[in-house]
Design an enzyme around this catalytic site. Sequence first.
Site, mmCIF file in Angstrom:
data_model
loop_
_atom_site.group_PDB
_atom_site.id
_atom_site.type_symbol
_atom_site.label_atom_id
_atom_site.label_comp_id
_atom_site.label_asym_id
_atom_site.label_seq_id
_atom_site.Cartn_x
_atom_site.Cartn_y
_atom_site.Cartn_z
ATOM 1 N N GLN A 259 10.554 -3.071 -0.548
ATOM 2 C CA GLN A 259 10.739 -2.476 -1.889
ATOM 3 C C GLN A 259 12.137 -1.902 -2.086
ATOM 4 O O GLN A 259 12.586 -1.723 -3.208
ATOM 5 C CB GLN A 259 9.686 -1.375 -2.137
ATOM 6 N N LYS B 240 1.206 -0.444 6.851
ATOM 7 C CA LYS B 240 1.961 -1.658 6.515
ATOM 8 C C LYS B 240 2.818 -2.115 7.698
ATOM 9 O O LYS B 240 2.838 -3.283 8.036
ATOM 10 C CB LYS B 240 2.855 -1.413 5.297
ATOM 11 N N THR B 241 3.516 -1.161 8.287
ATOM 12 C CA THR B 241 4.391 -1.524 9.403
ATOM 13 C C THR B 241 3.564 -1.972 10.615
ATOM 14 O O THR B 241 3.918 -2.945 11.280
ATOM 15 C CB THR B 241 5.319 -0.340 9.758
ATOM 16 N N CYS C 280 -6.656 9.766 2.218
ATOM 17 C CA CYS C 280 -6.242 10.898 1.378
ATOM 18 C C CYS C 280 -6.249 12.177 2.207
ATOM 19 O O CYS C 280 -7.251 12.509 2.840
ATOM 20 C CB CYS C 280 -7.177 11.028 0.174
ATOM 21 N N GLY D 196 0.851 -1.183 0.000
ATOM 22 C CA GLY D 196 0.000 0.000 0.000
ATOM 23 C C GLY D 196 0.883 1.229 0.000
ATOM 24 O O GLY D 196 2.115 1.113 0.002
ATOM 25 N N GLU E 33 9.828 -2.610 4.590
ATOM 26 C CA GLU E 33 10.396 -1.776 3.515
ATOM 27 C C GLU E 33 11.073 -2.651 2.459
ATOM 28 O O GLU E 33 12.165 -2.338 1.969
ATOM 29 C CB GLU E 33 11.394 -0.758 4.085
ATOM 30 N N SER F 110 -0.236 3.802 5.169
ATOM 31 C CA SER F 110 -1.406 2.914 5.064
ATOM 32 C C SER F 110 -1.454 1.877 6.192
ATOM 33 O O SER F 110 -2.439 1.151 6.323
ATOM 34 C CB SER F 110 -1.409 2.203 3.706
HETATM 35 P P1 ADP Z 1 3.222 2.526 6.669
HETATM 36 O O1 ADP Z 1 4.190 1.505 7.188
HETATM 37 O O2 ADP Z 1 2.265 1.954 5.647
HETATM 38 O O3 ADP Z 1 3.885 3.768 6.149
HETATM 39 P P2 ADP Z 1 2.543 2.824 9.455
HETATM 40 O O4 ADP Z 1 2.133 1.446 9.906
HETATM 41 O O5 ADP Z 1 3.927 3.255 9.811
HETATM 42 O O6 ADP Z 1 2.282 2.979 7.881
HETATM 43 O O7 ADP Z 1 1.566 3.931 10.065
HETATM 44 C C1 ADP Z 1 0.174 3.903 9.935
HETATM 45 C C2 ADP Z 1 -0.369 4.981 10.859
HETATM 46 O O8 ADP Z 1 -0.049 6.257 10.318
HETATM 47 C C3 ADP Z 1 -1.876 5.039 11.002
HETATM 48 O O9 ADP Z 1 -2.365 4.108 11.939
HETATM 49 C C4 ADP Z 1 -2.074 6.477 11.490
HETATM 50 O O10 ADP Z 1 -1.899 6.562 12.886
HETATM 51 C C5 ADP Z 1 -0.917 7.249 10.864
HETATM 52 N N1 ADP Z 1 -1.268 8.144 9.760
HETATM 53 C C6 ADP Z 1 -0.703 9.347 9.524
HETATM 54 N N2 ADP Z 1 -1.176 9.903 8.383
HETATM 55 C C7 ADP Z 1 -2.078 9.052 7.863
HETATM 56 C C8 ADP Z 1 -2.917 9.036 6.676
HETATM 57 N N3 ADP Z 1 -2.906 10.041 5.789
HETATM 58 N N4 ADP Z 1 -3.706 7.956 6.471
HETATM 59 C C9 ADP Z 1 -3.731 6.943 7.363
HETATM 60 N N5 ADP Z 1 -2.967 6.903 8.479
HETATM 61 C C10 ADP Z 1 -2.152 7.920 8.736
HETATM 62 MG MG MG Z 2 6.246 1.355 7.131
#
Ligand code: ADP
Ligand code: MG
Length: 207
Positions: A91, A21-22, A145, A15, A89, A19
């Site tokens: 990718q 992922k972590t 978004c 995603g 990460e 989103s």
């Molecule tokens: P990823 O690893 O996909 O970058 P993380 O698991 O690190 O995502 O973080 C997800 C968390 O980021 C969400 O639970 C929320 O607290 C926060 N967050 C900050 N900005 C957004 C956004 N625009 N949409 C959804 N979550 C967001």
């Molecule tokens: Mg991440």
Amino acid sequence: MTHQYFHGSIEVVCGPMFSGKTEELIRRVKRAQIAKQRVQIFKPAVDVRYDVEDVVSHSSQVIKSEPVENAVDILIRLKDSTRVVAIDEVQFFDENIITVVTKLAARGYRVICAGLDLDYRAQPFGPMPTLLALADEVMKIHAICTVCGAPATRSQRLTAQKERFLLGESDFYEARCRGHYQHDEVEEQALLPLEEEIKPLAGHLTN
Ligand code: ADP
Ligand code: MG
């Protein structure tokens, strides 16, 4: 599902940025640990955004990881007792990660990969298309978004830098839906030939 892990498996969580992922990777790792399965967590050494060693989510969840320089290092660092291999990460790794992940699954490991499916130009990111195709299970998750609150599938870069690997957070990127994601000018040019190719189909694509 448990018997599946005995035979090995590949799970991919993908995603855009933010989103979750972590968070999802950490959730799966914690459940495996509750099941008393030994887990090793890896991340590419280039990702030092929050911490050199820890995997940290945007919601500040943390889990200890082993940073590795390249995909083969994962094989070298693997311990005998490990049952589950989690890679965040993913990718950022080169194409060797595909061989490594496939080998691990063939040897009976449950492999959980999390990574960006698309880069900031909204193009498939490095080894991700192949990993997604080879996976036994795929989860594609959305962020929100920042413009309209709809489910977001894309990572909008907010600066003019053109390099593919630009580490950064909300200072550099925002999650966007398809409608609010903006291609940069160079990218618009690159898309033109594709549009030419699909012209004969245009009549079918108007609606
Ligand atoms: P990823 O690893 O996909 O970058 P993380 O698991 O690190 O995502 O973080 C997800 C968390 O980021 C969400 O639970 C929320 O607290 C926060 N967050 C900050 N900005 C957004 C956004 N625009 N949409 C959804 N979550 C967001
Ligand atoms: Mg991440």
